[in-house]
Design a protein around this motif. Structure first.
Motif, short mmCIF file in Angstrom:
data_model
loop_
_atom_site.label_atom_id
_atom_site.label_comp_id
_atom_site.label_asym_id
_atom_site.label_seq_id
_atom_site.Cartn_x
_atom_site.Cartn_y
_atom_site.Cartn_z
N UNK A 37 0.83 -1.21 0.00
CA UNK A 37 0.00 0.00 0.00
C UNK A 37 0.86 1.25 0.00
N UNK A 40 2.33 1.67 -3.37
CA UNK A 40 1.32 2.18 -4.30
C UNK A 40 1.11 3.69 -4.10
N UNK A 41 1.14 4.11 -2.85
CA UNK A 41 1.05 5.54 -2.57
C UNK A 41 2.19 6.31 -3.20
N UNK A 44 1.63 6.33 -7.04
CA UNK A 44 0.55 7.26 -7.40
C UNK A 44 0.99 8.71 -7.18
N UNK A 48 1.42 11.40 -10.12
CA UNK A 48 0.62 12.63 -10.21
C UNK A 48 1.53 13.86 -10.18
N UNK A 51 2.80 14.21 -13.59
CA UNK A 51 1.70 14.63 -14.46
C UNK A 51 1.41 16.12 -14.29
N UNK A 89 -2.13 14.56 1.27
CA UNK A 89 -3.05 13.43 1.14
C UNK A 89 -2.34 12.09 1.36
N UNK A 90 -1.12 11.94 0.81
CA UNK A 90 -0.46 10.65 0.85
C UNK A 90 0.57 10.53 1.97
N UNK A 93 -0.06 7.97 4.56
CA UNK A 93 0.01 6.59 4.08
C UNK A 93 1.47 6.13 3.94
N UNK A 97 7.30 10.56 0.16
CA UNK A 97 8.64 10.94 -0.29
C UNK A 97 8.59 11.41 -1.74
N UNK A 139 0.95 9.85 -18.82
CA UNK A 139 -0.42 10.32 -18.59
C UNK A 139 -0.59 11.77 -19.04
#
Lengths: 262, 262, 262, 262
Positions: A37, A40-41, A44, A48, A51, A89-90, A93, A97, A139
């Motif tokens: 998890x 994945x954070x 993501x 982003x 992006x 936000x992350x 979690x 970094x 993306x």
């Protein structure tokens, strides 16, 4: 939006109990999320981030064709805002970094701590960050209908490499300084603001992040970087990271060292 | 200004006691406002949001005629600031969704919770948001002496629809992530900042909100959207909302699920 | 800088004990400053606010002669930042109204409260705000070597008067909404952000303040307003203030009323 | 990033126990760092501040050659963000003065306090600030490949000297006002925002800092100042500092004085 009654106040609880990545002061019982998890954070978040950097660069270059400074202003404001949000936000979690230099600094500083990051964490984080960085560029290209080709913008010079050292050292010092002073909640806005400023006070526009640098190789647009410039930039960032860790150690001696002296 | 001595610290108390829309950590006894007050908050908030988006777009296009990027910079800064303020002010009243995708996500996630939103809440919120969105566009037109006519700006392409999916997924993830980590007070500035960035990193300028999209159909100005583009945009936003809910479930498992596994 | 050991945590204590203008939640023993100090705070704060508005307008018009939108962007960013700081610094002293509409709203809402503002407070505040507003314009003129002459920019139209009503209603609702929800510390950044947005979403650039409107009559520069436009603007602002108070009463019923119904 | 387990919550503990430079409210046992560490913090902070100011000025002038206002907007946004971050990071260490006027005000106000700053502190801080300021200009020059030569931009006029008095008085009042109201954590964003506004509402672009003024003499670029303008600017800043201290004393009487009267 209503917070679901079952939502935990801190991190998820399906992981072995050890020191949290970033423990909220008021959540002593919070535990670290399972590694997949957290990875994945990181994927993501780094995705982003790239992006945002690449996408806002494309928009800026398209919409403000006559003034490169205005393009950079648009690009830097979008990045500062987006980066601060992603960390907020992350962060609970994965620690947010999004940057191999930060992960390495975390590993170096915590490697003697039984609750610190392990080598497996390090590998998973770095892989997630680099994959995410590349995915974010793809993306952004797709969102603007741009082809994915290698960038052709050469960026290496003595001045820009010095700038990358300074920018990365400053970034590491900002993060470590705030954490050591107990100002965890300031990390998100401070890092966003720091990068917003560093776009401008460095001649390199402050990449300061190997995963983002690799990702930006895959878009031949405003924020792109030619493959030949990537390795020198990454090396300068690693040097900067080491300088930042050293400065933090000098300015903020750990309690154990101080206690040993007293 | 002096806070009147009789002002409640949280929400008004003339409603049946059930779970608050966004319970302040220090106000366990606060209760949810009656539905008509919350719906009025949604109508007012969505209306002012669209007035900010459309009005600042008109001003930007009038005052900076030579650079579309500068227009978008002015438009995006005004929106980021205005949106953050509206959420901070109306969040304690209605939750400050201002967005059918957010209301739907709230309803989906809370439908098994006896204190969660009911179908009547859902209907009232959606109606208030769409009415507010249209009213806000009319208000902006009136404040600038612009006629109210249907917009003629076609915005649909593969790239912009992908952008709407990404923008809306990110918005939902930002809100759910912050709420699940207990960072309720960060939602207002984070959502403002996120939308400020999303204007730039998406090719669609990030509508990310069906009620705002419908509202923006009623002003043939900088921020307008032609009626033929509305349905595809709304569908892309709904897809993005579902993606955001799925990502949040993946990253932040609810405590009950985790407890069931332990 | 070191906080002097003798500095009080809240407001000064040389005043009769009554309800503080804006009581910090953690300072129940704090008392309201004497009236002359609070009035001086209002004079200084309104003066600096007008100096920021007028001064940054002069700089923007001088330095960005080719794009009025860019001038307004510079002017609005400087104002948003400066206003937020002034409220943060002077709020604990005087409440940081800087605006007769806010002072009137405070008086109307608190007039039945024995600890509320008295008529003498009202008069002193209004006089201080108007004097400060004029002084701030003169100071800005002096700082830029501009002569002090009456402004010649006519600003009245149906659209701009509607805009002033909306802008002022929104301002009052932002302040009252945050105070009634107990979010006192958000007032400073929220009001700064709101005005930063309102420069753009209104056709009048959101004066929203009679004292500032009078002050801006005394500089024939970017932010000036011709004397003939002042009275209509002030009347529209008073109407907007009344609308804002009404909306706040509708959305946030006082606890006493709710208790009476239960 | 994980906060190392050994990191102290406040300042390092290898120093004699006396009043902390800026005591966190929740760390009553924290102590002031040794002088060399605090001086290093001032050197580093002032150096990075000047690097941000000069570096972003060079970038702005290079990239936006056609509009001086746009250059100043880029320069001022970068400075506001960078300054706020530097104060947040280094405040817990040295108090984050970065400014001889602030250090002098701290010394004057605290000289009768046994735990206040001593003459040795004063000397070390001023030396560190001036050295840092010069070093920061040299670093910025190096990061942009600009030669280090004395600046040639004359900046003195009656209007700019008045502007420096006002800008510095305001800066001191912002800092003292927030500290006396117990709002220590607001100092970093408020000072950043204040300087961001002061770039625009003063004709001098608000140097407001003798160490930064001296440093900016060493770069003949956008932010440079000719040696002949330095002394008048510094004198105006000292006058402004005295005005700011006087206003703070008038507005926020110390508790001891108030107690003596009661």
């Amino acid at each position: 939006m209503s917070a679901p009654a079952s939502a935990p106040a801190g991190a998820p609880v399906d992981a072995p109990v050890d020191a949290p990545v970033r423990a909220p002061a008021d959540a002593p019982g919070s535990v670290r999320a399972v590694l997949w998890r957290r990875a994945l954070g990181e994927l993501l978040g780094t995705g982003m981030l790239v992006a945002v950097v690449v996408g806002s660069g494309i928009a800026a270059a398209n919409l403000s064709p006559d003034d490169v400074g205005l393009q950079l202003l648009e690009n830097s404001i979008a990045t500062a805002l987006g980066l601060a949000v992603l960390i907020a936000v992350l962060g609970p979690l994965s620690g947010a970094h999004f940057n191999p230099v930060v992960t390495l600094a975390d590993w170096v500083l915590g490697r003697r701590d039984p609750a610190g990051p392990r080598l497996g964490d390090l590998g998973a984080y770095l892989a997630a960050q680099v994959s995410g960085g590349i995915g974010g560029a793809l993306l952004a290209n797709a969102m603007f209908g741009e082809p994915t080709t290698l960038a052709t913008t050469q960026r290496v010079s003595g001045a820009t490499l010095l700038a990358e050292v300074v920018a990365t050292a400053g970034l590491v010092l900002v993060i470590l300084g705030l954490l050591r002073a107990g100002c965890d909640t300031l990390v998100a806005p401070a890092v966003g603001a720091y990068i917003g400023a560093a776009y401008w006070f460095t001649s390199s526009t402050s990449f300061a992040n190997p995963a983002v640098t690799v990702g930006r190789m895959f878009s031949d647009t405003f924020a792109g970087i030619a493959p030949g410039s990537v390795l020198p930039f990454v090396l300068a960032q690693l040097v900067g990271g080491a300088v930042g860790v050293g400065l933090a150690a000098l300015l903020y001696p750990a309690r154990s060292e101080a206690a040993a002296r007293s």
